[in-house]
Every structure is written in C-alpha cells, then in structure tokens.
Design a protein around this motif. Sequence first.
Motif, mmCIF file in Angstrom:
data_model
loop_
_atom_site.group_PDB
_atom_site.id
_atom_site.type_symbol
_atom_site.label_atom_id
_atom_site.label_comp_id
_atom_site.label_asym_id
_atom_site.label_seq_id
_atom_site.Cartn_x
_atom_site.Cartn_y
_atom_site.Cartn_z
ATOM 1 N N TYR A 60 3.488 9.186 -3.463
ATOM 2 C CA TYR A 60 4.116 8.490 -4.575
ATOM 3 C C TYR A 60 5.223 7.621 -3.994
ATOM 4 O O TYR A 60 6.065 8.100 -3.244
ATOM 5 N N CYS A 61 5.208 6.346 -4.326
ATOM 6 C CA CYS A 61 6.243 5.419 -3.892
ATOM 7 C C CYS A 61 6.886 4.811 -5.135
ATOM 8 O O CYS A 61 6.202 4.561 -6.126
ATOM 9 N N PRO A 62 8.185 4.547 -5.090
ATOM 10 C CA PRO A 62 8.842 3.942 -6.261
ATOM 11 C C PRO A 62 8.242 2.585 -6.603
ATOM 12 O O PRO A 62 7.774 1.864 -5.727
ATOM 13 N N ASP A 63 8.262 2.239 -7.900
ATOM 14 C CA ASP A 63 7.747 0.951 -8.360
ATOM 15 C C ASP A 63 8.833 -0.109 -8.458
ATOM 16 O O ASP A 63 8.539 -1.296 -8.484
ATOM 17 N N THR B 25 0.849 -1.190 0.000
ATOM 18 C CA THR B 25 0.000 0.000 0.000
ATOM 19 C C THR B 25 0.881 1.236 0.000
ATOM 20 O O THR B 25 1.976 1.226 0.553
ATOM 21 N N ARG B 26 0.387 2.294 -0.643
ATOM 22 C CA ARG B 26 1.108 3.563 -0.622
ATOM 23 C C ARG B 26 0.724 4.294 0.654
ATOM 24 O O ARG B 26 -0.439 4.478 0.902
ATOM 25 N N LEU C 191 4.974 13.052 -1.047
ATOM 26 C CA LEU C 191 3.672 13.628 -1.386
ATOM 27 C C LEU C 191 3.547 13.837 -2.886
ATOM 28 O O LEU C 191 4.508 14.230 -3.551
ATOM 29 N N ARG C 192 2.367 13.569 -3.410
ATOM 30 C CA ARG C 192 2.074 13.777 -4.838
ATOM 31 C C ARG C 192 1.539 15.199 -4.983
ATOM 32 O O ARG C 192 0.344 15.416 -4.999
ATOM 33 N N TRP C 193 2.434 16.149 -5.103
ATOM 34 C CA TRP C 193 2.024 17.550 -5.138
ATOM 35 C C TRP C 193 1.148 17.868 -6.339
ATOM 36 O O TRP C 193 0.081 18.464 -6.187
ATOM 37 N N SER C 194 1.570 17.501 -7.533
ATOM 38 C CA SER C 194 0.831 17.925 -8.729
ATOM 39 C C SER C 194 -0.413 17.082 -8.994
ATOM 40 O O SER C 194 -1.315 17.527 -9.682
#
Length: 141
Positions: free
Chosen positions: A121-124, A59-60, A84-87
């Motif tokens: 956002y987490c790396p894949d 989970t993110r 954080l996913r700002w955009s």
Amino acid sequence: MFRLFSVLLIFKLLLACGTIIKREQILSLDSEPRGSAIYLKDKNEKQYLGNTPLFYKSTRSHSKQFQFELAPGIDQTLTVSCKLRWSEAVLPNSLLGFVGTTPAVGILAFAIDGYTGNLFYCPDFISMEFPDQKAAEESSS
C-alpha cells in the motif's frame, strides 16, 4: 457442511485478494505554496517530473524519494514508503495457501501479488509545506 464452509472461505479470500487492484497508481503531489518543482531522486540521479500540483503515475512496490524545490536553494526531500497490505493480500494469501487449499496455491498468490506490486500500500496524496516561505509571504502582505 465442511464443503460449504470451504467454498465460502475460498470465495471470501478471492474477493479479498490483492491481485484485483491495478499495478499502477496515480500519485497526487502538491505543495504550499504551489508551483514548486518536483524531482524524483534515484541514487545519484534526479528526474524532473513537473511543478505542483502534479499527478504522477507510479508502480506500487518500493519507497520513492521526491525533492520539492520552491526556488534554487529552497528545497525539501520527502521519502514515501510503501507498506505491506496485511488484510488485503498477506493474510488472504496465507489462509488460501495454508488453510484453504495447498501451499502451492498460496505461494502462487504471493508471487502474483509480489510481481504486480499489490502486496504493498502506497499513499495516494503527498503534500509538502514550506513553512518559512509561507510565513514570509504572510508577513509581506
């Protein structure tokens, strides 16, 4: 004209909303050389996940710590931090709540994105390299 602008702005913000993204993500874990055991470390506990290459459903939301163990005593730990996913989440939710409509809508959008983990956002893909082992393998061949 103002009404058309408002409708287009809300439509754009809804398209950019982070809640469209799934809560879970698939993390690809690999190592060089391959075959190292992977453990998920949580405080004092270690949970064995498998050997590389490996796909892990996660989970993110928060940082995770992975331990890659090539052999007993040969291991490395890697902390994966989510940002954080700002955009895609923070800015659209802020504009939606404080410019486009009422603050309650923005707070609700933040709450939904926070609950689902879509604020982050987490790396894949995560890869661990054991340089000493790689050099030892190359010199022995």
